[in-house]
Design a protein around this motif. Structure first.
Motif, short mmCIF file in Angstrom:
data_model
loop_
_atom_site.label_atom_id
_atom_site.label_comp_id
_atom_site.label_asym_id
_atom_site.label_seq_id
_atom_site.Cartn_x
_atom_site.Cartn_y
_atom_site.Cartn_z
N MET A 50 0.83 -1.20 0.00
CA MET A 50 0.00 0.00 0.00
C MET A 50 0.87 1.25 0.00
SD MET A 50 -2.88 1.41 -0.18
CE MET A 50 -4.38 0.72 0.45
N ALA A 51 1.96 1.23 0.74
CA ALA A 51 2.84 2.39 0.81
C ALA A 51 3.54 2.66 -0.52
CB ALA A 51 3.87 2.19 1.92
N LEU A 52 3.69 1.64 -1.33
CA LEU A 52 4.33 1.84 -2.62
C LEU A 52 3.58 2.85 -3.47
CD1 LEU A 52 5.14 -1.84 -3.63
CD2 LEU A 52 6.76 -0.09 -2.97
N LEU A 53 2.27 2.93 -3.27
CA LEU A 53 1.46 3.84 -4.07
C LEU A 53 1.82 5.29 -3.82
CD1 LEU A 53 -1.98 2.14 -3.54
CD2 LEU A 53 -0.65 2.17 -5.64
N ARG A 153 -5.93 0.13 -7.25
CA ARG A 153 -5.21 1.40 -7.31
C ARG A 153 -3.91 1.26 -8.08
NH1 ARG A 153 -4.80 4.04 -1.63
NH2 ARG A 153 -3.86 5.69 -2.87
N PHE A 154 -3.21 0.12 -7.94
CA PHE A 154 -1.99 -0.12 -8.71
C PHE A 154 -2.30 -0.05 -10.20
CE2 PHE A 154 0.18 -2.51 -5.13
CZ PHE A 154 1.25 -1.64 -5.04
N ASN A 158 -1.28 3.08 -13.11
CA ASN A 158 -0.23 2.67 -14.05
C ASN A 158 1.10 2.44 -13.32
OD1 ASN A 158 0.52 1.90 -16.62
ND2 ASN A 158 1.18 3.95 -17.19
N TRP A 159 1.02 2.10 -12.04
CA TRP A 159 2.21 1.87 -11.23
C TRP A 159 3.05 0.73 -11.78
CZ3 TRP A 159 4.19 -2.19 -8.41
CH2 TRP A 159 5.23 -1.87 -7.56
N THR A 160 2.41 -0.32 -12.26
CA THR A 160 3.17 -1.49 -12.72
C THR A 160 4.09 -1.14 -13.89
OG1 THR A 160 1.32 -2.21 -14.09
CG2 THR A 160 1.49 -3.19 -11.91
#
Length: 179
Positions: A50-53, A153-154, A158-160
């Motif tokens: 979650m913090a990665l976001l 949310r990931f 477009n986090w990936t």
């Protein structure tokens, strides 16, 4: 040849989580080496998927001042919203029982993949730890086991795609945690 994959988890993997991760590589031609990365949820700094976001890729680029620490400890703290693995079986939270998270998750994944699973623990910045583990193991992929709302949310952010480029891996997959 071998194919290395980092599996990032925030809490204990359920049987369903391990099954889904194993299914991703069931037909892979090369031997797959799994590297399980567990966040210990430090009281300060970033922790867990979650913090990665909300974190920047300065952490991934190595600009963070908090290096990962790879050691096993048991942290204590108040129990919070524990998700259920199945009816009546609570999944362990690293803040309460890091050893159980490591033991149960690695055992379940080993049982599904029929081989070894290496475990790393970070007490520091998760993105820096992820980058370090990817580089040290020469991993080609990263799998993030995330809660359903986090997975959504990931994908929406477009986090990936950004993580794949920053980590220099062929693919970053987000697997929805079995709740």
């Amino acid at each position: 040849m071998t194919y290395d994959v980092v599996v990032l988890i925030e809490r204990e993997m359920s049987e369903g989580d391990a099954e889904r991760v194993a299914a991703l590589y069931a037909r892979h031609d090369d031997t797959v080496n799994y590297h399980l990365l567990v966040s210990s949820h430090p009281t300060q700094g970033l922790a867990g998927p979650m913090a990665l976001l909300g974190s920047s890729f300065a952490d991934v680029a190595g600009l963070s001042a908090s290096p990962p620490v790879n050691r096993t400890t048991t942290l204590t703290g108040p129990a919070t919203d524990r998700p259920q693995a199945s009816a009546g079986t609570a999944l362990a939270d690293p803040r309460d029982d890091l050893a159980a998270v490591i033991e149960h998750s690695s055992r379940r994944l080993r049982a599904r993949v029929g081989g070894g699973v290496n475990v790393s623990i970070t007490h520091g910045e998760i993105l820096l730890a992820l980058r370090t583990l990817v580089n040290s193991t020469h991993s080609q992929e990263v799998v993030v086991v995330a809660w359903p709302e986090t997975a959504a949310r990931f994908i929406c952010s477009n986090w990936t795609t950004r993580a794949r480029k920053e980590l220099k891996v062929g693919r970053v997959r987000v697997v929805e945690h079995d709740t």
